[in-house]
Scaffold this active site. Structure first.
Site, PDB file in Angstrom:
ATOM      1  N   ASP A  14       2.166  43.522  -8.658  1.00 40.17           N
ATOM      2  CA  ASP A  14       2.467  44.557  -7.655  1.00 40.17           C
ATOM      3  C   ASP A  14       2.647  43.994  -6.252  1.00 40.17           C
ATOM      4  O   ASP A  14       3.508  44.444  -5.487  1.00 40.17           O
ATOM      5  CB  ASP A  14       1.322  45.578  -7.581  1.00 40.17           C
ATOM      6  CG  ASP A  14       1.177  46.407  -8.830  1.00 40.17           C
ATOM      7  OD1 ASP A  14       2.065  46.345  -9.695  1.00 40.17           O
ATOM      8  OD2 ASP A  14       0.162  47.110  -8.936  1.00 40.17           O
ATOM      9  N   ARG A  23       9.717  43.846   4.172  1.00 39.83           N
ATOM     10  CA  ARG A  23      10.942  43.545   4.907  1.00 39.83           C
ATOM     11  C   ARG A  23      12.152  44.350   4.426  1.00 39.83           C
ATOM     12  O   ARG A  23      13.249  44.190   4.932  1.00 39.83           O
ATOM     13  CB  ARG A  23      11.251  42.042   4.781  1.00 39.83           C
ATOM     14  CG  ARG A  23      10.417  41.195   5.719  1.00 39.83           C
ATOM     15  CD  ARG A  23      10.807  41.505   7.172  1.00 39.83           C
ATOM     16  NE  ARG A  23       9.911  40.872   8.119  1.00 39.83           N
ATOM     17  CZ  ARG A  23      10.122  39.673   8.674  1.00 39.83           C
ATOM     18  NH1 ARG A  23      11.180  38.965   8.377  1.00 39.83           N
ATOM     19  NH2 ARG A  23       9.259  39.197   9.527  1.00 39.83           N
ATOM     20  N   HIS A  48       2.371  48.405 -11.621  1.00 45.78           N
ATOM     21  CA  HIS A  48       1.950  49.789 -11.362  1.00 45.78           C
ATOM     22  C   HIS A  48       3.051  50.504 -10.589  1.00 45.78           C
ATOM     23  O   HIS A  48       3.295  50.198  -9.423  1.00 45.78           O
ATOM     24  CB  HIS A  48       0.644  49.742 -10.557  1.00 45.78           C
ATOM     25  CG  HIS A  48       0.059  51.089 -10.254  1.00 45.78           C
ATOM     26  ND1 HIS A  48      -1.128  51.233  -9.568  1.00 45.78           N
ATOM     27  CD2 HIS A  48       0.467  52.351 -10.535  1.00 45.78           C
ATOM     28  CE1 HIS A  48      -1.414  52.519  -9.442  1.00 45.78           C
ATOM     29  NE2 HIS A  48      -0.455  53.227 -10.005  1.00 45.78           N
ATOM     30  N   HIS A  55       5.010  49.812  -3.858  1.00 46.64           N
ATOM     31  CA  HIS A  55       5.311  48.410  -4.194  1.00 46.64           C
ATOM     32  C   HIS A  55       6.339  48.337  -5.329  1.00 46.64           C
ATOM     33  O   HIS A  55       7.517  48.150  -5.063  1.00 46.64           O
ATOM     34  CB  HIS A  55       4.043  47.560  -4.425  1.00 46.64           C
ATOM     35  CG  HIS A  55       2.902  48.213  -5.142  1.00 46.64           C
ATOM     36  ND1 HIS A  55       3.035  48.799  -6.367  1.00 46.64           N
ATOM     37  CD2 HIS A  55       1.591  48.330  -4.796  1.00 46.64           C
ATOM     38  CE1 HIS A  55       1.859  49.259  -6.745  1.00 46.64           C
ATOM     39  NE2 HIS A  55       0.963  49.009  -5.827  1.00 46.64           N
ATOM     40  N   GLU A  75       1.525  50.431 -15.688  1.00 43.33           N
ATOM     41  CA  GLU A  75       0.399  51.170 -15.129  1.00 43.33           C
ATOM     42  C   GLU A  75       0.941  52.352 -14.343  1.00 43.33           C
ATOM     43  O   GLU A  75       1.886  52.196 -13.552  1.00 43.33           O
ATOM     44  CB  GLU A  75      -0.364  50.205 -14.219  1.00 43.33           C
ATOM     45  CG  GLU A  75      -1.728  50.691 -13.821  1.00 43.33           C
ATOM     46  CD  GLU A  75      -2.399  49.698 -12.872  1.00 43.33           C
ATOM     47  OE1 GLU A  75      -2.343  48.473 -13.126  1.00 43.33           O
ATOM     48  OE2 GLU A  75      -2.961  50.164 -11.892  1.00 43.33           O
ATOM     49  N   THR A 105      -5.829  50.956  -2.779  1.00 45.45           N
ATOM     50  CA  THR A 105      -5.654  50.469  -4.143  1.00 45.45           C
ATOM     51  C   THR A 105      -6.363  51.462  -5.055  1.00 45.45           C
ATOM     52  O   THR A 105      -6.909  52.464  -4.579  1.00 45.45           O
ATOM     53  CB  THR A 105      -6.228  49.036  -4.276  1.00 45.45           C
ATOM     54  OG1 THR A 105      -6.045  48.594  -5.621  1.00 45.45           O
ATOM     55  CG2 THR A 105      -7.708  48.988  -3.928  1.00 45.45           C
ATOM     56  N   THR A 106      -6.329  51.223  -6.364  1.00 43.49           N
ATOM     57  CA  THR A 106      -6.926  52.183  -7.301  1.00 43.49           C
ATOM     58  C   THR A 106      -8.437  52.124  -7.149  1.00 43.49           C
ATOM     59  O   THR A 106      -9.072  51.162  -7.569  1.00 43.49           O
ATOM     60  CB  THR A 106      -6.504  51.838  -8.737  1.00 43.49           C
ATOM     61  OG1 THR A 106      -5.098  51.625  -8.753  1.00 43.49           O
ATOM     62  CG2 THR A 106      -6.851  52.957  -9.689  1.00 43.49           C
ATOM     63  N   HIS A 199      -9.738  44.455 -11.811  1.00 39.81           N
ATOM     64  CA  HIS A 199      -9.770  44.937 -10.436  1.00 39.81           C
ATOM     65  C   HIS A 199     -10.695  44.084  -9.588  1.00 39.81           C
ATOM     66  O   HIS A 199     -11.885  43.972  -9.854  1.00 39.81           O
ATOM     67  CB  HIS A 199     -10.175  46.407 -10.290  1.00 39.81           C
ATOM     68  CG  HIS A 199      -9.525  47.024  -9.082  1.00 39.81           C
ATOM     69  ND1 HIS A 199      -9.992  46.829  -7.814  1.00 39.81           N
ATOM     70  CD2 HIS A 199      -8.410  47.773  -8.966  1.00 39.81           C
ATOM     71  CE1 HIS A 199      -9.197  47.449  -6.962  1.00 39.81           C
ATOM     72  NE2 HIS A 199      -8.228  48.027  -7.631  1.00 39.81           N
ATOM     73  N   GLY A 200     -10.086  43.467  -8.577  1.00 39.48           N
ATOM     74  CA  GLY A 200     -10.864  42.722  -7.584  1.00 39.48           C
ATOM     75  C   GLY A 200     -11.330  41.350  -8.041  1.00 39.48           C
ATOM     76  O   GLY A 200     -12.048  40.672  -7.309  1.00 39.48           O
ATOM     77  N   GLY A 221      -4.560  40.616 -10.176  1.00 38.30           N
ATOM     78  CA  GLY A 221      -3.373  40.622  -9.323  1.00 38.30           C
ATOM     79  C   GLY A 221      -3.609  40.079  -7.938  1.00 38.30           C
ATOM     80  O   GLY A 221      -3.269  38.941  -7.626  1.00 38.30           O
ATOM     81  N   HIS A 222      -4.232  40.893  -7.082  1.00 35.59           N
ATOM     82  CA  HIS A 222      -4.265  40.620  -5.643  1.00 35.59           C
ATOM     83  C   HIS A 222      -4.756  39.214  -5.315  1.00 35.59           C
ATOM     84  O   HIS A 222      -4.129  38.494  -4.526  1.00 35.59           O
ATOM     85  CB  HIS A 222      -5.137  41.687  -4.959  1.00 35.59           C
ATOM     86  CG  HIS A 222      -5.162  41.560  -3.475  1.00 35.59           C
ATOM     87  ND1 HIS A 222      -6.143  40.849  -2.805  1.00 35.59           N
ATOM     88  CD2 HIS A 222      -4.321  42.032  -2.538  1.00 35.59           C
ATOM     89  CE1 HIS A 222      -5.892  40.914  -1.511  1.00 35.59           C
ATOM     90  NE2 HIS A 222      -4.801  41.625  -1.319  1.00 35.59           N
TER      91      HIS A 222
END
Ligand code: PXP
Length: 254
Positions: A14, A23, A48, A55, A75, A105-106, A199-200, A221-222
């Site tokens: 994402d 941008r 997602h 995103h 997702e 975020t979720t 997550h996280g 992800g992040h």
């Protein structure tokens, strides 16, 4: 103790799209990230499609469906619009998450117990279309039991609170949360659900949760997209894979 099976690593792309959208152009291309992840040993790609398209966009889902060879975990929120998109593409998996416009975020898990009749009806056509339905939930036993009852194939247990507690140095609360995740994974597995977590997660917390024998997949992800700035996406994923494998191997020997 018998060795634990290999843990799958799903990569959430994402935030490649987040950077692109900052941008308004076409770069960086989320499909290119997905193909790099695939080459680096990822077992799946998560994307997602949020209601506000902040995103991932519809065209990204089309490009991913056509372009990647590993499974796509689509997702989305449990809305009619997203159900129609999922049924059009028939991805390997559909992961249902709660979605609030104002969140960054979720933030929490899906309230399956409180919305069981609707969600049960919602997932039926997805299951009939051959998609593995995954529900992103907290570790509360009633949410896990409700997920099994409505016929989900998978639950993804939300590790965000655990990761926040670790990051903030709240050791006792983190330890309690870790045990609650373990109990949740055991319960879900005993009810016939496939268990994922996500997550996280970063290198440290991913290695920590890799020891749960019932968990078969982590979705990350992040942290990895951020780490890619410093070492490149492929090397970041390879390092994550290495750390998960080491943690898994040493847990199997314990
Ligand atoms: N799994 C689910 C269901 C998610 O919603 C997310 C975040 O979009 C992730 C995994 C990945 O979380 P993170 O980007 O914090 O690694």
């Amino acid at each position: 103790m018998k060795p634990l099976g290999r843990l799958r690593l799903g990569i959430n792309i994402d935030h490649v799209a987040t950077i692109r959208n900052a941008r308004g152009g076409a770069l960086p291309d989320p499909l290119r990230a997905a193909l790099l992840a695939e080459a680096a040993g990822a077992d799946g790609i998560t994307a997602h499609l949020r209601e506000d398209r902040r995103h991932i966009r519809d065209a990204d889902i089309e490009a991913l469906m056509a372009g990647i060879s590993i499974p796509l975990n689509f997702e989305c929120a449990a809305t009619d619009e997203m159900q129609a998109i999922a049924l059009r593409h028939k991805p390997h998996a559909v992961c249902l998450v709660p979605e609030k416009r104002e969140e960054r975020t979720t933030e929490g898990g899906l309230d399956v117990a409180g919305d069981a009749a609707r969600l049960g009806a919602f997932i039926t056509p997805l299951r009939e279309a051959g998609c593995r339905v995954s529900l992103f939930i907290g570790h509360e036993p009633r949410q896990i039991a409700a997920s099994a009852k409505i016929g989900a194939a998978v639950v993804e247990l939300h590790t965000g609170r655990y990761c926040d507690l670790v990051a903030d140095g709240h050791e006792a609360e983190a330890a309690a949360e870790f045990e609650a995740l373990r109990t949740g994974a055991t319960l879900a597995h005993s009810l016939g659900l496939e268990v994922h977590m996500g997550h996280g997660l970063d290198f440290e917390t991913a290695a920590q949760v890799s020891v749960f024998s019932e968990v078969v997949e982590l979705n990350i992800g992040h942290f990895l997209i951020g780490e890619a700035v410093f070492r490149g996406l492929g090397p970041a994923i390879e390092e994550m894979r290495r750390r998960m494998d080491i943690a898994r191997a040493s847990a199997g020997r314990a």
